[in-house]
Design an enzyme around this catalytic site. Sequence first.
Site: not given
Length: 338
Positions: A150, A85, A125, A127, A154
Site C-alpha cells: 500500500y 488503503k 500519505s 507513510t 503512494k
Amino acid sequence: MKIIVTGGTGYIGSHTVVELQQDGLEVVILDNLVNSNIEVLDGIEGITGIRPAFEKIDLTDRPATLDFFARHRDAKAVIHFAALKAVGESVAKPLEYYYNNLNALMNVLSGMRQYGVHNLVFSSSCTVYGQADVLPVTEQTPRHEAESPYGNTKVMSEDIIRDLMKVQSEMNSIALRYFNPIGAHPSALIGELPVGIPNNLIPYLTQTAAGIREQLSVFGDDYNTPDGSPLRDYIDVVDLAKAHVVAIHRLLEGRNKKNYEYFNIGTGHALSVLEIIQAFERATGVKVNYKIVGRRAGDIEKVWADTTFANNELGWSAKVPIEETLANAWRWQQRLGK
Ligand code: NAD
Ligand code: UD1
C-alpha cells in the site's frame, strides 16, 4: 465550477465533497463503491442541501474512465482519492493493490490529459517517510522505502505524477501527504465506515467504548517515547477536507509555484496512543477498556509533521482541538449504533 472527486463516497472524500459544495463548487463523484456506501450521498445532502452527481465506475476500467472524462471535459480539476488503503491486506494481496491503485491513477491521468482537465490534487500519505531519522518530518525529509505494498503505491503514484508533470507543462498537480486522519463531521451525518474488525486506532477505540469490542489492545508501551506508546500526528478529517479546497483554489488561481508540489497535512503535534485514550475519556466521559499488549508488526515508533510549508504556502492550518475531534468520532459511532 465543476470538480471531479474520485473516491468521493469514501471517508475523506465525502468530507471533502461537503467542503467543496459549501465553497460553492459543483461536484461530480466517481466511485465503484468497493469500500463505501451509496447512502453517504444522503449524509452529504443532509449537511449541504445539495446532492452531488454520482457515477458508479471502476477506475481500472480504462474505456469507462475515458468515457467519463469525455463527458466531464468541462471539469476544472480532479481530486483523486480512490484507492485501496488497508495496509495489512496489501501485504497479503500485493498484486490487487498495485493493480487497483496504479491503474486507477494512470487512467485518471490519461483522461485528464486527453480531455484537457488540467488540475489534480492527489491523496498521498506520511507513510512515504517511513520511520524518519529526524522528526518532525518536513517535505525535504527523504522518503524511505515503503513498509507495505500500500505504502509503495503512494511512493510510486507520486513518482508517476511527478514524471508526467515534467512533460505536461499545461498540467498542475498537488500531492497532499496526510498524517493520521480521524474524526467525523460534527453533524454526525457522515464519518468513517470501517468494514469488519477495524485495524485503525480510532474506530477500534469507539467500537470498544460502544461495547461492540470487548477491549482495545494498545500495541506496545516499550517504545522510545515519553509514555512508551507510539506517537502520531492525528488530523481532524474536516480540517483535512478543507486543505483540499485550499489546494484546489491554489491550482485554479495559478498560485502554485511549480506544476508539481507536495505538502505535509497534519497538525504538527504528536500524541501517543495512551494520550489519545485519555483525551477521548476527557472529551466524552466514557471509560475505555484497554490493555497493553505487544508491538504490532510493521508499526513505526513515531512520526509527526512539520507543517510550516503547508501553513505558509497554502495559508492552511489544522484548527479542531483533539477533544472535539474525538467527541465527533464518538457521536458518529453512537449514530452507527451497534
Ligand atoms: P476510503 O476507502 O474510505 O475511500 C476510498 C474510496 O475509493 C472508496 O469509496 C472506494 O470505494 C473507492 N475506490 C477504490 N478503488 C476504486 C476504483 N478502482 N474505482 C473507483 N473507486 C474506487 O478511504 P479514505 O480513508 O477516504 O482514503 C482516501 C484516500 O486517502 C486514499 O487514497 C487513501 O490511500 C488516502 N489516505 C488515507 C489515509 C487514512 O488514514 N484514511 C491516510 C493517508 C492517505
Ligand atoms: C497506518 C499506516 C498509514 C495508513 C493508516 C490508515 C503505516 C506506517 N501507516 O497508520 O499509512 O494511512 O494506517 O490505514 O503503515 N493502535 C493500537 N491499537 C489498535 C490500533 C492501533 O494501539 O487497535 C496504535 C498503533 O500501534 C499506532 C496508532 O495506534 O501507534 C495508530 O494506528 P493506526 O490508526 O492503525 O494508524 P497508523 O498505523 O499510524
